[in-house]
Design an enzyme around this catalytic site. Structure first.
Site, short mmCIF file in Angstrom:
data_model
loop_
_atom_site.label_atom_id
_atom_site.label_comp_id
_atom_site.label_asym_id
_atom_site.label_seq_id
_atom_site.Cartn_x
_atom_site.Cartn_y
_atom_site.Cartn_z
N HIS A 158 0.80 -1.23 0.00
CA HIS A 158 0.00 0.00 0.00
C HIS A 158 0.83 1.27 0.00
O HIS A 158 2.04 1.25 0.22
CB HIS A 158 -1.01 0.01 1.16
CG HIS A 158 -0.47 0.18 2.54
ND1 HIS A 158 -0.49 -0.81 3.49
CD2 HIS A 158 0.10 1.24 3.16
CE1 HIS A 158 0.03 -0.36 4.63
NE2 HIS A 158 0.39 0.88 4.45
N GLU A 197 -3.97 3.59 1.36
CA GLU A 197 -4.32 3.84 2.75
C GLU A 197 -4.52 5.35 2.93
O GLU A 197 -3.63 6.13 2.58
CB GLU A 197 -3.20 3.37 3.69
CG GLU A 197 -3.48 3.70 5.16
CD GLU A 197 -2.32 3.34 6.09
OE1 GLU A 197 -1.23 3.03 5.60
OE2 GLU A 197 -2.53 3.37 7.32
N HIS A 237 2.97 11.52 -7.07
CA HIS A 237 1.59 11.20 -7.45
C HIS A 237 1.33 9.71 -7.34
O HIS A 237 2.26 8.92 -7.21
CB HIS A 237 1.29 11.67 -8.88
CG HIS A 237 2.17 11.03 -9.93
ND1 HIS A 237 3.30 11.63 -10.45
CD2 HIS A 237 2.09 9.82 -10.56
CE1 HIS A 237 3.87 10.83 -11.34
NE2 HIS A 237 3.16 9.72 -11.43
N GLU A 254 -2.19 10.64 -11.74
CA GLU A 254 -1.96 10.49 -13.18
C GLU A 254 -2.98 9.51 -13.75
O GLU A 254 -3.29 8.49 -13.13
CB GLU A 254 -0.54 9.96 -13.43
CG GLU A 254 -0.22 9.77 -14.90
CD GLU A 254 1.20 9.22 -15.13
OE1 GLU A 254 1.97 9.11 -14.17
OE2 GLU A 254 1.50 8.89 -16.29
#
Lengths: 159, 159
Positions: free
Chosen positions: B11, B78, B105, B151
């Site tokens: 994550h 998360e 990003h 993105e």
């Protein structure tokens, strides 16, 4: 929802100072594979895309097929290197956990937390939090070469 | 490498100001599913774990099994919410793309970039870069409710 069918959370991008150090770390210590690399000569930066493959998982060998495959996966890490930053004493990236806060960390699931900690110690990895520090003894945080935090957890111990 | 077998990039964590806004955005606009939620009443924060499931992919229903499943996946997001931040005018998170830079990003692969852009417009999503802006016309960047960049790419068009 039909409009979002096929949407895939593909990658997370972090800026890095020194690709030699970061590639060594993510490949050798975390076992990731460099899947795709894109050099932008005019703008003098390079993007590295890494994934942690599971045993038997084999990306295509053809470069274009492999790029398309990479951008369709989940769990890809993109590292952005602006050329020359490794030799520029003014370049140091912000880990997001001191002010101003925002981004926090990435996390790796490992089969055995104790074995992973021993492996990180054998590789002289810096710990932000060893399992025995604080109250959450089932997780650790290590730091990558730029100081970004990486949570180490074992999914079998989470609930 | 045996020591890293089974390591999984699970994550990426971002702090958020307002869970109502962020959950709406990631669920309704990006099609993610809230897989696991952890409330820490003493420390007054909550963690939300979301994944973008593919059609037919079904996480376990039992809460503990589902947590273990969540932490073993790739491509989980998360979101960390410190209680009350949604009402605190002093809380605004740093997106990492202005100084001090670091994190950049996250990215989503979509089957059809034009259809995705139309979907984002229909949902009044803020664009950081529409496909037609600048030179990289095969990608876009949208912003989430905290201003983090996302993105949008279509893997079939990448090489």
């Amino acid at each position: 929802m039909a409009e979002t069918d096929g949407f895939t959370f593909n990658h997370t991008m972090l800026r890095i100072k020194d690709p030699a150090k970061s590639l060594n770390f993510y490949r050798d210590v975390l076992g990731m594979t460099l899947l795709h690399q894109a050099d932008f000569e005019g703008a003098e930066f390079c993007l590295y895309f890494l994934g942690k493959l599971q045993p038997g998982e084999t990306p295509p060998e053809d470069a274009a097929e492999r790029a398309r495959w990479t951008f369709a996966q989940r769990g890809v890490l993109e590292l952005t290197h602006n050329w020359g930053s490794e030799n520029d004493p003014n370049v140091a990236y912000h880990d997001g956990n001191s002010e101003p806060q925002g981004y926090g960390h990435i996390a790796f699931d490992v089969p055995d937390l104790d074995a992973a900690v021993a492996w990180f110690d054998a590789n002289n990895v810096t710990f932000q939090k060893r399992p025995e520090d604080g109250r959450m003894n089932h997780i650790a945080f290590i730091r990558d070469p730029d100081g970004y935090w990486i949570e180490i957890l074992s999914s079998s111990r989470m609930a």
